[in-house]
Design an enzyme around this catalytic site. Structure first.
Site, short mmCIF file in Angstrom:
data_model
loop_
_atom_site.label_atom_id
_atom_site.label_comp_id
_atom_site.label_asym_id
_atom_site.label_seq_id
_atom_site.Cartn_x
_atom_site.Cartn_y
_atom_site.Cartn_z
CG HIS A 112 -1.94 -1.04 1.29
ND1 HIS A 112 -2.06 -1.91 2.34
CD2 HIS A 112 -2.91 -1.40 0.42
CE1 HIS A 112 -3.07 -2.73 2.12
NE2 HIS A 112 -3.60 -2.46 0.95
CE LYS B 230 -11.37 -7.36 2.43
NZ LYS B 230 -10.28 -6.56 1.94
NE ARG C 259 -2.70 -7.15 -4.84
CZ ARG C 259 -3.56 -7.73 -4.03
NH1 ARG C 259 -3.17 -8.16 -2.86
NH2 ARG C 259 -4.82 -7.89 -4.39
CB SER D 162 -4.35 -6.58 4.75
OG SER D 162 -3.98 -5.38 4.13
N1 COA Z 1 -0.22 -4.05 -1.93
C1 COA Z 1 -0.55 -4.94 -0.99
N2 COA Z 1 -1.79 -5.39 -0.79
C2 COA Z 1 -2.75 -4.89 -1.59
C3 COA Z 1 -2.49 -3.95 -2.58
C4 COA Z 1 -1.17 -3.53 -2.75
N3 COA Z 1 -0.81 -2.64 -3.67
N4 COA Z 1 -3.65 -3.67 -3.21
C5 COA Z 1 -4.58 -4.40 -2.62
N5 COA Z 1 -4.04 -5.14 -1.64
C6 COA Z 1 -4.73 -6.10 -0.78
C7 COA Z 1 -5.50 -5.46 0.33
O1 COA Z 1 -4.72 -5.36 1.52
C8 COA Z 1 -6.64 -6.42 0.50
O2 COA Z 1 -6.22 -7.49 1.32
P1 COA Z 1 -7.26 -8.29 2.23
O3 COA Z 1 -8.39 -8.74 1.34
O4 COA Z 1 -6.45 -9.39 2.72
O5 COA Z 1 -7.72 -7.32 3.30
C9 COA Z 1 -6.87 -7.00 -0.88
O6 COA Z 1 -5.67 -6.78 -1.57
C10 COA Z 1 -8.02 -6.36 -1.62
O7 COA Z 1 -7.80 -4.96 -1.64
P2 COA Z 1 -9.00 -3.97 -1.97
O8 COA Z 1 -9.73 -4.43 -3.17
O9 COA Z 1 -8.46 -2.58 -1.99
O10 COA Z 1 -9.99 -4.23 -0.76
P3 COA Z 1 -10.34 -3.31 0.39
O11 COA Z 1 -11.21 -4.07 1.35
O12 COA Z 1 -9.10 -2.75 0.95
O13 COA Z 1 -11.20 -2.14 -0.28
C11 COA Z 1 -12.98 -1.20 -1.71
C12 COA Z 1 -12.34 -2.44 -1.08
C13 COA Z 1 -12.06 -0.59 -2.72
C14 COA Z 1 -14.28 -1.63 -2.36
C15 COA Z 1 -13.27 -0.16 -0.66
O14 COA Z 1 -12.10 0.47 -0.36
C16 COA Z 1 -14.27 0.89 -1.06
O15 COA Z 1 -14.01 1.77 -1.83
N6 COA Z 1 -15.45 0.78 -0.45
C17 COA Z 1 -16.53 1.70 -0.60
C18 COA Z 1 -17.82 0.98 -0.96
C19 COA Z 1 -18.03 1.02 -2.45
O16 COA Z 1 -18.05 2.06 -3.06
N7 COA Z 1 -18.24 -0.18 -3.03
C20 COA Z 1 -18.51 -0.34 -4.44
C21 COA Z 1 -17.26 -0.29 -5.24
S1 COA Z 1 -17.64 -0.49 -6.94
#
Ligand code: COA
Length: 170
Positions: free
Chosen positions: A20, A44, A93, A131
């Site tokens: 991140h 989650k 990634r 994570s």
């Molecule tokens: N380096 C390391 N890990 C990374 C990474 C990176 N560059 N990018 C993503 N990851 C990991 C995250 O840590 C996460 O791990 P986990 O599942 O073990 O916790 C996983 O990859 C998925 O990441 P992400 O898709 O960003 O999930 P999130 O739970 O952190 O966030 C979103 C999800 C983007 C949907 C949320 O942040 C959001 O915007 N929510 C608002 C609700 C919304 O609008 N929903 C509709 C979206 S269309």
């Protein structure tokens, strides 16, 4: 690129990892202001509270003057409208991320047509990081120092000890 434009990097960051941080640093070189927006993903269960995740991010981005850590609830598409900032940053990634990211970018654009999503490729050292995996390693007594910033490593260790104490008391 418009000079005044700011970009939003959202996620749950439970906890924030080196992957991140790598994306935040890359984005901070491209945009005058980066808003790291921490949220609760309804699918989650979290190890760190929202407040704790904000503090972790604040600590690890202390040296980045153009980065602000905020929290939001609800749809990201609505939040960006409130703050008038329509560029979303996402980290890629591996190819396996692409389908989900493509779907999310198009859904966000459908929800708010002003949104553009920009993808940054993570450093190759972090392509396998997530994570949950870091938490699992910490819980099972493994070394997480290559995966998370020092401050996060310390707080994660403490949390693992607290959680195992709580489980033993049950
Ligand atoms: N380096 C390391 N890990 C990374 C990474 C990176 N560059 N990018 C993503 N990851 C990991 C995250 O840590 C996460 O791990 P986990 O599942 O073990 O916790 C996983 O990859 C998925 O990441 P992400 O898709 O960003 O999930 P999130 O739970 O952190 O966030 C979103 C999800 C983007 C949907 C949320 O942040 C959001 O915007 N929510 C608002 C609700 C919304 O609008 N929903 C509709 C979206 S269309």
């Amino acid at each position: 690129m418009k000079k005044e434009i700011s970009a939003v990097y959202s996620g749950s960051f439970d906890p924030p990892t080196n992957g991140h941080l790598d994306i935040i640093i890359r984005a901070s070189h491209l945009f005058p202001k980066i808003i790291v927006a921490v949220t609760e993903n309804i699918n989650k269960k979290y190890t760190f509270s929202l407040r704790e995740r904000i503090v972790l991010l604040q600590k690890i981005t202390k040296g980045l003057k153009n980065t602000k850590i905020v929290s939001f609830s609800g749809l990201l598409a609505d939040y960006v409208e409130q703050i008038n900032s329509f560029v979303l940053i996402r980290g890629l990634r591996a190819i396996s991320d692409f389908e989900y990211e493509f779907q999310m970018a198009l859904m966000n654009r459908k929800l708010n047509k002003k949104i553009e999503t920009i993808f940054l490729m993570t450093d190759q050292r972090y392509t396998f990081l997530s994570s949950s995996m870091v938490k699992e390693i910490a819980i099972l007594g493994g070394d997480t120092k290559d995966f998370v910033p020092k401050y996060v490593e310390k707080e994660l260790k403490k949390r693992v000890v607290d959680l195992s104490k709580r489980n033993n008391e049950k």
